[in-house]
Scaffold this active site. Structure first.
Site, short mmCIF file in Angstrom:
data_model
loop_
_atom_site.label_atom_id
_atom_site.label_comp_id
_atom_site.label_asym_id
_atom_site.label_seq_id
_atom_site.Cartn_x
_atom_site.Cartn_y
_atom_site.Cartn_z
N LYS A 35 1.73 -6.83 58.41
CA LYS A 35 0.63 -7.41 59.62
C LYS A 35 0.14 -8.27 59.23
O LYS A 35 -1.27 -8.16 59.09
CB LYS A 35 0.28 -6.86 60.53
N PHE B 273 1.55 -5.35 68.24
CA PHE B 273 2.32 -3.59 68.34
C PHE B 273 3.53 -3.24 69.26
O PHE B 273 4.70 -3.48 69.89
CB PHE B 273 1.20 -3.31 69.10
N VAL B 274 4.40 -2.54 68.24
CA VAL B 274 5.44 -2.30 67.49
C VAL B 274 5.82 -1.38 67.69
O VAL B 274 5.01 0.01 67.01
CB VAL B 274 6.24 -3.38 67.14
N LYS C 112 4.03 10.53 59.56
CA LYS C 112 5.61 11.13 60.42
C LYS C 112 6.62 8.90 60.47
O LYS C 112 7.85 9.41 60.34
CB LYS C 112 5.59 11.39 61.56
N GLY C 113 5.80 8.09 60.83
CA GLY C 113 6.29 7.02 60.61
C GLY C 113 7.51 6.13 59.55
O GLY C 113 7.97 5.71 60.17
N GLU D 109 5.55 3.55 53.28
CA GLU D 109 5.31 3.25 54.47
C GLU D 109 6.14 2.57 55.77
O GLU D 109 7.66 1.76 55.34
CB GLU D 109 3.73 3.03 54.29
N ASP E 25 5.85 4.51 66.29
CA ASP E 25 5.23 5.67 67.73
C ASP E 25 3.70 5.17 68.58
O ASP E 25 3.31 4.01 67.54
CB ASP E 25 4.57 7.24 67.44
P1 IMP Z 1 -3.64 1.09 58.08
O1 IMP Z 1 -4.18 1.48 57.27
O2 IMP Z 1 -4.39 -0.07 59.45
O3 IMP Z 1 -2.89 -0.08 57.42
O4 IMP Z 1 -2.81 1.28 58.88
C1 IMP Z 1 -0.99 1.86 58.89
C2 IMP Z 1 -1.13 2.67 59.80
O5 IMP Z 1 -1.51 2.05 61.58
C3 IMP Z 1 0.62 2.48 60.45
O6 IMP Z 1 0.85 3.61 59.10
C4 IMP Z 1 0.81 2.94 61.33
O7 IMP Z 1 0.46 4.49 61.65
C5 IMP Z 1 -0.32 2.69 62.72
N1 IMP Z 1 0.43 1.29 63.16
C6 IMP Z 1 -0.51 -0.03 62.52
N2 IMP Z 1 0.37 -0.88 63.40
C7 IMP Z 1 1.72 -0.29 64.43
C8 IMP Z 1 1.69 -0.50 65.18
O8 IMP Z 1 2.24 -2.15 65.86
N3 IMP Z 1 2.65 0.60 65.49
C9 IMP Z 1 2.25 1.57 65.77
N4 IMP Z 1 1.82 2.34 64.66
C10 IMP Z 1 1.29 0.68 64.10
MG MG Z 2 1.50 5.87 60.03
#
Ligand code: IMP
Ligand code: MG
Length: 191
Positions: free
Chosen positions: A139, A160-161, A51-52, A107, A167
């Site tokens: 990141k 963490f944001v 949903k982000g 994303e 969320d």
């Molecule tokens: P990845 O597969 O580790 O790149 O995951 C990305 C997903 O992790 C994002 O779509 C978010 O849902 C979640 N996520 C990663 N960092 C954060 C953050 O700082 N705040 C909130 N959600 C995060």
């Molecule tokens: Mg997400």
């Protein structure tokens, strides 16, 4: 009339990293770049990751004065903060085929890269003509899988944001800015 989120939500925020205005400027800039880069693409399919990505996608496509179609996917990646198994589960798939389509994945944030590397491979395997990625945040220091990201709004440290779609335990997605949370919020979490 209320002119901000105070005091109910702002109270949980420790620091604002990007204001509503900074985000708006960045999204406008990304929209213009993507529009230029896709001027040869007739048929652009913009895929939002639920949903982000919803607030970012809604603003981004309105900064793209060109024809687009929208579709959405919801995924969840197994693993926790300390270990990522690298498995991605599809909770909601696309409504239509990506075969022969030029796809732009939108994303909110790329962290380990597990989600996006999986989706890019999946769409290519399904016969997409091209797959590009636009993310509002990245990141880079957290990357475990290489991902070729075409459009990045802001690169941030390992923080963490929340806000503007992001969320914590399902909350804070509707903050109009991006910020960090106070420590107390984590210790009193519902989850
Ligand atoms: P990845 O597969 O580790 O790149 O995951 C990305 C997903 O992790 C994002 O779509 C978010 O849902 C979640 N996520 C990663 N960092 C954060 C953050 O700082 N705040 C909130 N959600 C995060
Ligand atoms: Mg997400």
């Amino acid at each position: 009339m209320r002119d901000s989120f105070e005091p109910t939500m702002d109270r949980a925020v420790k620091e604002v990293l990007y204001t509503r205005e900074e985000i708006a400027r960045k999204v406008q800039e990304l929209g213009e770049r993507i529009t230029k880069d896709t001027n040869e693409v007739e048929d652009l399919l913009v895929v939002g990751i639920l949903k982000g990505a919803v607030p970012f996608l809604a603003d981004l496509v309105r900064a793209m004065p060109r024809p687009v179609q929208l579709d959405f996917m919801a995924v969840s990646s197994y693993g926790n903060a300390t270990s990522s198994s690298g498995e991605v589960r599809i909770l909601k798939d696309l409504d239509r085929s990506v075969e022969g389509r030029d796809v732009l994945i939108v994303e909110d944030i790329i962290d380990t890269g597990i989600t996006l590397s999986y989706l890019v491979e999946l769409f290519m395997r399904r016969g997409a003509r091209s797959v590009k990625i636009a993310t509002l945040l990245s990141k880079p220091s957290r990357r475990e899988r290489p991902v070729d990201v075409n459009y990045i709004g802001f690169e941030i440290e390992d923080l963490f944001v929340v806000g503007y779609g992001l969320d914590y335990a399902g909350d804070y997605r509707n903050l109009p800015y991006i910020g960090t949370l106070r420590e107390e919020v984590y210790s009193t979490s519902k989850e």
